[in-house]
Motif scaffolding. Structure first.
Motif, mmCIF file in Angstrom:
data_model
loop_
_atom_site.group_PDB
_atom_site.id
_atom_site.type_symbol
_atom_site.label_atom_id
_atom_site.label_comp_id
_atom_site.label_asym_id
_atom_site.label_seq_id
_atom_site.Cartn_x
_atom_site.Cartn_y
_atom_site.Cartn_z
ATOM 1 N N ILE A 57 -25.080 22.568 -38.317
ATOM 2 C CA ILE A 57 -26.205 22.538 -39.240
ATOM 3 C C ILE A 57 -26.042 21.399 -40.248
ATOM 4 C CG2 ILE A 57 -25.210 24.133 -40.918
ATOM 5 C CD1 ILE A 57 -28.014 25.335 -41.280
ATOM 6 N N VAL A 58 -27.160 20.817 -40.661
ATOM 7 C CA VAL A 58 -27.134 19.733 -41.643
ATOM 8 C C VAL A 58 -28.147 20.037 -42.743
ATOM 9 C CG1 VAL A 58 -26.528 18.080 -39.834
ATOM 10 C CG2 VAL A 58 -28.914 18.301 -40.550
ATOM 11 N N SER A 96 -33.573 21.743 -43.355
ATOM 12 C CA SER A 96 -32.345 21.786 -42.563
ATOM 13 C C SER A 96 -32.588 21.139 -41.208
ATOM 14 C CB SER A 96 -31.858 23.228 -42.387
ATOM 15 O OG SER A 96 -31.614 23.834 -43.641
ATOM 16 N N GLY A 97 -31.537 20.975 -40.461
ATOM 17 C CA GLY A 97 -31.628 20.428 -39.114
ATOM 18 C C GLY A 97 -30.359 20.731 -38.361
ATOM 19 N N ALA A 98 -30.295 20.245 -37.129
ATOM 20 C CA ALA A 98 -29.124 20.483 -36.289
ATOM 21 C C ALA A 98 -28.700 19.173 -35.632
ATOM 22 C CB ALA A 98 -29.429 21.531 -35.229
ATOM 23 N N LEU A 99 -27.423 18.893 -35.665
ATOM 24 C CA LEU A 99 -26.866 17.708 -35.031
ATOM 25 C C LEU A 99 -26.776 17.954 -33.529
ATOM 26 C CD1 LEU A 99 -25.546 14.924 -35.923
ATOM 27 C CD2 LEU A 99 -23.351 16.096 -35.606
ATOM 28 N N ILE A 100 -27.442 17.124 -32.714
ATOM 29 C CA ILE A 100 -27.406 17.311 -31.267
ATOM 30 C C ILE A 100 -26.781 16.119 -30.553
ATOM 31 C CG2 ILE A 100 -29.403 18.850 -31.269
ATOM 32 C CD1 ILE A 100 -31.059 16.425 -30.229
ATOM 33 N N GLN A 145 -38.443 30.139 -47.903
ATOM 34 C CA GLN A 145 -38.536 28.810 -48.471
ATOM 35 C C GLN A 145 -37.166 28.142 -48.492
ATOM 36 O OE1 GLN A 145 -39.880 31.498 -49.863
ATOM 37 N NE2 GLN A 145 -42.082 31.111 -49.932
ATOM 38 N N GLY A 146 -37.128 26.881 -48.091
ATOM 39 C CA GLY A 146 -35.880 26.142 -48.034
ATOM 40 C C GLY A 146 -35.183 26.200 -46.700
ATOM 41 N N ASP A 147 -35.632 27.086 -45.815
ATOM 42 C CA ASP A 147 -34.981 27.233 -44.516
ATOM 43 C C ASP A 147 -35.651 26.411 -43.421
ATOM 44 O OD1 ASP A 147 -33.170 29.080 -45.558
ATOM 45 O OD2 ASP A 147 -34.541 30.741 -45.217
ATOM 46 N N ILE A 148 -36.727 25.707 -43.730
ATOM 47 C CA ILE A 148 -37.472 24.979 -42.721
ATOM 48 C C ILE A 148 -36.551 24.027 -41.954
ATOM 49 C CG2 ILE A 148 -38.132 23.252 -44.433
ATOM 50 C CD1 ILE A 148 -40.699 22.819 -42.876
ATOM 51 N N GLY A 149 -36.676 24.030 -40.634
ATOM 52 C CA GLY A 149 -35.827 23.205 -39.788
ATOM 53 C C GLY A 149 -34.485 23.810 -39.468
ATOM 54 N N GLY A 150 -34.158 24.941 -40.095
ATOM 55 C CA GLY A 150 -32.863 25.577 -39.861
ATOM 56 C C GLY A 150 -32.726 26.083 -38.439
ATOM 57 N N PRO A 151 -31.522 26.082 -37.897
ATOM 58 C CA PRO A 151 -31.328 26.450 -36.497
ATOM 59 C C PRO A 151 -31.357 27.950 -36.247
ATOM 60 C CG PRO A 151 -29.231 25.893 -37.497
ATOM 61 C CD PRO A 151 -30.278 25.609 -38.530
ATOM 62 N N PHE A 193 -19.808 30.030 -26.340
ATOM 63 C CA PHE A 193 -20.472 28.972 -27.088
ATOM 64 C C PHE A 193 -21.893 29.431 -27.396
ATOM 65 C CE2 PHE A 193 -21.217 28.228 -22.632
ATOM 66 C CZ PHE A 193 -22.545 27.909 -22.555
ATOM 67 N N PHE A 194 -22.588 28.651 -28.214
ATOM 68 C CA PHE A 194 -23.912 29.031 -28.702
ATOM 69 C C PHE A 194 -24.963 28.008 -28.276
ATOM 70 C CE2 PHE A 194 -21.143 31.532 -31.222
ATOM 71 C CZ PHE A 194 -21.860 32.617 -31.690
ATOM 72 N N TRP A 195 -26.162 28.520 -28.008
ATOM 73 C CA TRP A 195 -27.308 27.686 -27.672
ATOM 74 C C TRP A 195 -28.191 27.489 -28.904
ATOM 75 C CZ3 TRP A 195 -27.364 25.247 -23.174
ATOM 76 C CH2 TRP A 195 -26.679 25.800 -22.078
ATOM 77 N N LEU A 196 -28.621 26.263 -29.122
ATOM 78 C CA LEU A 196 -29.600 25.970 -30.161
ATOM 79 C C LEU A 196 -30.981 26.195 -29.552
ATOM 80 C CD1 LEU A 196 -30.495 24.769 -32.926
ATOM 81 C CD2 LEU A 196 -30.330 22.506 -31.850
ATOM 82 N N VAL A 197 -31.544 27.387 -29.748
ATOM 83 C CA VAL A 197 -32.792 27.742 -29.069
ATOM 84 C C VAL A 197 -34.024 27.522 -29.930
ATOM 85 C CG1 VAL A 197 -31.602 29.424 -27.616
ATOM 86 C CG2 VAL A 197 -32.670 30.189 -29.752
ATOM 87 N N GLY A 198 -33.873 27.419 -31.270
ATOM 88 C CA GLY A 198 -35.059 27.288 -32.109
ATOM 89 C C GLY A 198 -34.782 26.600 -33.422
#
Length: 361
Positions: A75-76, A91-95, A248-254, A264-269
């Motif tokens: 997470i970023v 937020s976002g996710a490093l892929i 609020q503030g969680d937009i883009g969070g994984p 391991f985990f999948w980034l599904v959304g």
């Protein structure tokens, strides 16, 4: 499934100089985290913590110190440097060592992202730690069909000015392709940043987490829920009676789900939108990363863009000496001979063949 995760990442990320070796050819790892599935509260459990259903709208855990360092290494925090300070925007996710996946909504009103930054490898931005990395945004690629009114195609990619190296605190997210049955994943989590009252806009932000369940999209889209507002490329996650949700503030969070077989985990959304926070029949709506797997590959440049097939080349014209058919006549021409002429022809042919045989014999 561990091999499948490796193949997914190889298809999605590809090597980038020396940074690829530090990621060990894998994605979706959480090397600093223990098994949270039995520790993070489940809203549907009998011993539910009542603070999860509080009416303040902040439905992730907000009173605790935040998650341990390295818990969610993909997470970023996407931040804007403004005249009145540095603010966590989404937020976002490093892929990929140089690419972050997030939502387009975060940038719909952003006039200049040259001063925006991406914080990677930290859970408490007040005490980021030695593995904390800060990168500027080189460019923003919003989905070409994003609709801000309906939040359709709410996805975007950020290219960082420099790649990052993977570590125990920085890992890549696994974006699933169409072969993964996302609906069958059972252990899922959301994570988001929470600001503590009375602290600076960025330095007081700590990462929180919550356990959620995937909710059938048809149920989520029914008349008493979202009434058709959820798009086919969306996911719903939370609980039917609320209590845990993004806000609020969680937009883009994984939204991540543990593989049913592999460790391991999948980034599904990606947290996209919702009505209120943690309300009854109002779960969080997430952009499905699986739906945009090919779009992501095209934008990063791993596969060529899909273009229309070129028109077929005209077949070469073959000139023949066959007589052309008369107008409105059959294409095939039938030529008939009298029977007695054909019999004489074959009799002469037979005599000629016998003559040749005697000469050569």
């Amino acid at each position: 499934m561990a091999l499948l995760a490796l193949l997914v990442l190889l298809a999605l990320a590809g090597p980038v100089g020396g940074t690829w070796d530090t990621c060990r050819g894998t994605c979706g790892l959480r090397p600093m985290a223990f098994d949270h599935s039995s520790v993070v509260p489940d809203c549907d459990s009998e011993d539910e913590d009542t603070t999860l259903g509080s009416s303040d709208g902040l439905s992730l855990l907000v009173d605790g110190p935040g998650v341990p360092s390295g818990t969610w290494p993909g997470i970023v925090s996407i931040q804007a440097n403004l005249e009145n300070g540095t603010w966590h925007m989404c937020s976002g996710a490093l892929i990929h060592p140089q690419w972050v996946l997030t939502v387009a909504r975060c940038f719909i009103e952003a006039e200049d992202t040259s001063r925006w930054e991406v914080a990677i490898g930290a859970t408490d931005l007040a005490k980021p730690g030695p593995e904390y990395k800060l990168r500027r945004i080189l460019r923003v690629l919003m989905h070409q069909n994003y609709d801000a009114d309906s939040e359709c195609n709410n996805i975007a990619l950020l290219q960082l000015d420099q790649p990052v190296e993977c570590s125990d605190y920085i890992q890549l997210g696994c974006v699933p392709d169409s072969s993964l049955a996302v609906a069958e994943l059972r252990t899922c989590f959301i994570a988001g940043w929470r600001a503590s009252p009375g602290r600076a806009p960025t330095t007081g932000v700590a990462l929180q987490e919550a356990k959620v369940r995937l909710i059938d999209v048809q149920l989520c889209n029914s008349s008493r829920w979202y009434g058709g507002a959820v798009h086919p490329q969306d996911l719903c996650a939370g609980y039917p009676r609320g209590g845990i949700d993004t806000c609020q503030g969680d937009i883009g969070g994984p939204l991540v789900c543990k593989d049913n077989v592999g460790d391991f985990f999948w980034l599904v959304g990606l947290a996209s939108w919702g009505r209120g926070c943690s309300g009854d029949k109002r779960p969080g709506v997430f952009t499905s990363t699986q739906h945009f797997h090919t779009w992501i590959q095209v934008q990063i440049g791993l596969v060529p863009p899909i273009t229309a097939a070129p028109p077929p080349k005209p077949k070469p014209t073959i000139h023949t000496f066959e007589p052309e058919p008369e107008p409105e006549s059959d294409t095939f021409i039938t030529i008939s001979f009298p029977k007695d002429i054909l019999l004489r022809f074959f009799k002469n042919l037979q005599d000629f063949l016998e003559f040749l045989r005697d000469k050569m014999g």
